[in-house]
Structure formats: structure tokens, C-alpha cells
Design an enzyme around this catalytic site. Sequence first.
Site, PDB file in Angstrom:
ATOM      1  N   SER A  70       4.537   2.677   8.119  1.00  0.00           N
ATOM      2  CA  SER A  70       4.038   1.406   7.114  1.00  0.00           C
ATOM      3  C   SER A  70       5.191   1.033   5.771  1.00  0.00           C
ATOM      4  O   SER A  70       6.579   2.059   5.754  1.00  0.00           O
ATOM      5  CB  SER A  70       2.833   1.343   6.238  1.00  0.00           C
ATOM      6  OG  SER A  70       1.674   1.729   6.575  1.00  0.00           O
ATOM      7  N   ASP A  89       0.252  -7.522   1.391  1.00  0.00           N
ATOM      8  CA  ASP A  89       0.724  -6.483   1.778  1.00  0.00           C
ATOM      9  C   ASP A  89       1.601  -6.136   1.540  1.00  0.00           C
ATOM     10  O   ASP A  89       2.474  -5.245   2.332  1.00  0.00           O
ATOM     11  CB  ASP A  89       0.139  -5.777   2.724  1.00  0.00           C
ATOM     12  CG  ASP A  89      -0.263  -4.248   2.263  1.00  0.00           C
ATOM     13  OD1 ASP A  89       0.510  -2.958   1.599  1.00  0.00           O
ATOM     14  OD2 ASP A  89      -0.583  -3.526   3.955  1.00  0.00           O
ATOM     15  N   HIS A 102       0.329  -1.012   0.172  1.00  0.00           N
ATOM     16  CA  HIS A 102       0.013   0.080   0.131  1.00  0.00           C
ATOM     17  C   HIS A 102       0.757   1.569   0.011  1.00  0.00           C
ATOM     18  O   HIS A 102       0.387   1.963  -0.408  1.00  0.00           O
ATOM     19  CB  HIS A 102      -0.952   0.258   1.073  1.00  0.00           C
ATOM     20  CG  HIS A 102      -0.153   0.163   2.563  1.00  0.00           C
ATOM     21  ND1 HIS A 102      -0.073  -0.735   3.430  1.00  0.00           N
ATOM     22  CD2 HIS A 102      -0.553   1.111   3.274  1.00  0.00           C
ATOM     23  CE1 HIS A 102       0.417   0.144   4.480  1.00  0.00           C
ATOM     24  NE2 HIS A 102       0.217   1.119   4.384  1.00  0.00           N
TER      25      HIS A 102
END
Length: 471
Positions: A228, A152, A122
Site C-alpha cells: 500500500s 486514500d 490508511h
Amino acid sequence: MKRFATLLLVSVLGGVISIGAYKIFSETPEKVEQASVFEQQTYVPTNFVNNPTSNAATAGIDFTEAAEKTIHAVVHVKNKITTVAPRSIWELYNGKGQSQTQIGSGSGVIITPDGYIVTNNHVIKGSNEIQVTLNNNKNYIATLVGTDPNMDIALLKIESDEEFPYISFGDSDNAKIGEWVLAVGNPFNLTSTVTAGIISAKGRDLNEGDNLRQSFIQTDAAVNPGNSGGALVNTNGELIGINTAITSQTGSYIGYSFAVPSNIAQKIVNDLLEFGDVQKGLLGVSGGSMNSVVAEKLGTEETEGFYVSKVFADSGADKAGIIQGDIIKKLDDVKVSKFSDLSGYLSSKRPGDVVNVTVLRDDSYETFAVTLLKEEISSSVRLMNMQLENLSKEDAAKYEIQYGLKVTGNDNQQLQSELGITPGYILVEVNGKKVQSAEALKGFLDNYGEDQIKILAFLNPKGQYERFIFR
């Protein structure tokens, strides 16, 4: 004279009483205050920062070495997304517009000296250009090697004549609840940020029921937007997870964050480098997690494990001897308490790998050596007597969506005549979860069955959203 003597005696007694009262009430508060100060002196030190019970460093735990090993190998990832948007109705009508650039940011981890970087899918999804900045402020343009959207994870590559600092993979299966960990990343564009916490849980599934093989490490190390793709490392500086998500009502950290275990990330990286895509090993069973409700229905006291409700013919499990009704308790040396434990461990394996599966059968434990088979990817699936297929590129572009299944046939007269669901409808959600692919929906049906479907959402051929609730 008597009257005078009486008055004198009363006056003397009054004076004595007044002096006594003064002594009592003037000195007592002084004693209370001393007691209060004494109690405070015994209480306050428990809040001191240097108390050994509340400070990891004085308890013999040193984070500095782990931080020094990892901080230079965690990079700042910026993705540039360029879109064309019309500025007027005239430009919209003529298909013209002005280009607009958006820049997103996250983190990444260098895992080899020649510049391979692991990050979250992402973080780089939809990007036209990916820029990587090292801790020494050097910038590089990265190329995308491959991705695994389900877990992911994305793999990038940067080039240089010099070797890069990197972090070695650790064994996430050996990580223990309560173990100290560091989260290294770039929250809110604050580069090279290190936070500390402990492992709060393992095998955490944030979207139980959507068949995504999620099995996160949960930690209380502070993670915020921008972290992230960053590193979760142990006190030895080994990479045991890729920070991926937080659970929050505000969008910022409130005490819980989640990381993809390093064993899964490493397997994905190796697959992308060797095969170009992710190889999935199939055990060949379906079922669900044990709990008190399931245990009561099955007439057992077992509340942990994975209950096998179906064994697929000619699968590895079938050939090894696993049968319906078995409760899977362990895969190799990994305890299985719930579905995410099983799916998470299998996500670190490839087709052809042999897994020792320990099951509980008739109050006794048996172990079977199961060879995992390659998971065949299906492009179609049947649901409630409807035939559904993965979206074509044309349909995805027409409806501006990247997920969903197109209804190509409908033998369910009730859905067709009463609800109007005809071929051309696009199924976009099941029970409020996006339908990513026919394979994902098939996995959901194998694990939970059609009777667990409560809500279906479609786009009709006009692109309008329709939602149906089944009771």
C-alpha cells in the site's frame, strides 16, 4: 496314424497362431509408446519458459530499466501508534493505563528531489510518528503535509542536505488496458520488491454507490499487505498509479490489485501544497451509469455513458447548456462508460478548469465547454424528513467513532413514533456503508435518491447499535 497326423497338424497351427499373436501384442505396445513419446515432444515445448509467446523479455519488453529507475525512489513507511490501555478495572475507573505501541508498515513514493513522498492515507492514519526507510537503509522521520481520505492519498516530507532519487508522474489517462506495468513496494516487510503484470481495467469503482470518487486502475501485478502506497509504473519507469487495495477473501493477493491513477494523485498533491486542502471541481449534474436496464426504461439502445437526471441551477453544466436527459459520453478526450469514468476524470480537475463535455441528445452528439465550480462543503443534510449534521468533536470522542451524522431534528412521525429515532441518534451506516459526512450522504441522495435506501443503522443515545431494514 490318422489320429497322430491330426494332432500334429493341430499342434503346428497352434504354434503359428501363438507366434502371430506374440508378434502382434509384443510389438504393438512398442509402437504406442513411440507415438506417446512423439506426442509429448510436440506438447512439452509449449510450456518452456523461454517460449517467445509466454516471456515478456524475449518478446522485446525489458523491465530492468524501469526497475532500476524506480526501486530507489520507493520507500518503506512505518507508522508508530501509541495508545493508553487500562490494565485493570481500577485503572479503567481512574482513567489510567499503560501505554502500548503498535507499528504498521507500508510503502511510499518519492516524487521530488527535495523529499516529498506520496503514500496511502490508511498507511499513516492515526500515527504518532512516521519513519521512512530508503532503499539504502537510511532512516528519516517524516512530517505529514496533508491527506485526502476520500481518495486514500497522503503527502509526507523528509529532509536532507542531499537530493533524493524520485519518480516522475506519468499520464494515467494514456495508460492502456493490456499494457505492462510494475508494482514496486515492501510486501510483508520484504523491502524493494518488484512484481510485473498488465493493466486489467481502468475506471474501477470498488464501492459503487457511496459517492466516494473512486476510479482505480486494476492490475494483475502481485500486490500484498505492505505494498500500500507503493508505485505502479509503466515500462518507461513513469509513475502511473499509487497501489492502494487488493480484493481478497484471505487478505493476500489472489489476482487483482488496484491503484489510484497518477493524474488524480498528482492533482491532490498540488492542491495540498498550494491550498492546504483538496479543491473539488463541480460539474453540476446528478444521475447514474447507463446499462441495459436503464436503457430499456428510457427507451434507448445506449448502454454506456452517464445519464443526466438533474442539472443544478446556476452550475457550470446549467450555464453551458446541458439539460436533463442528456447522456454524457465523453469528457475532453476521455470516454465515459460509467459513473466512475466521469467522477475519476473530474477528480483530476480543479474549480475554474474548463472541461469539454460531449453528450448524446436526440440521437446526435453535442459538445459543451463547462467551467467547473467550487464544490461547497455542506455540514448538514435532510434524509426522510430528518435533519442530520456532522458529528462534533465531543460526540466523536463520546462514542469513539470518526464517522456518522447526528440527528438534530425529526419531522418523520413514523420513524420517531414507531422506530424511536429521536434527536440524539447517530446515523452510522446507509445500505451497509459507513456515512463519512453530510456531503457524502448528500451526494448519494443526489445520485440515487431516497428510494434506493434499504438499510439504516444508528447508534442510540446509549451507544447501542440499532439497524432498520426498509422494504
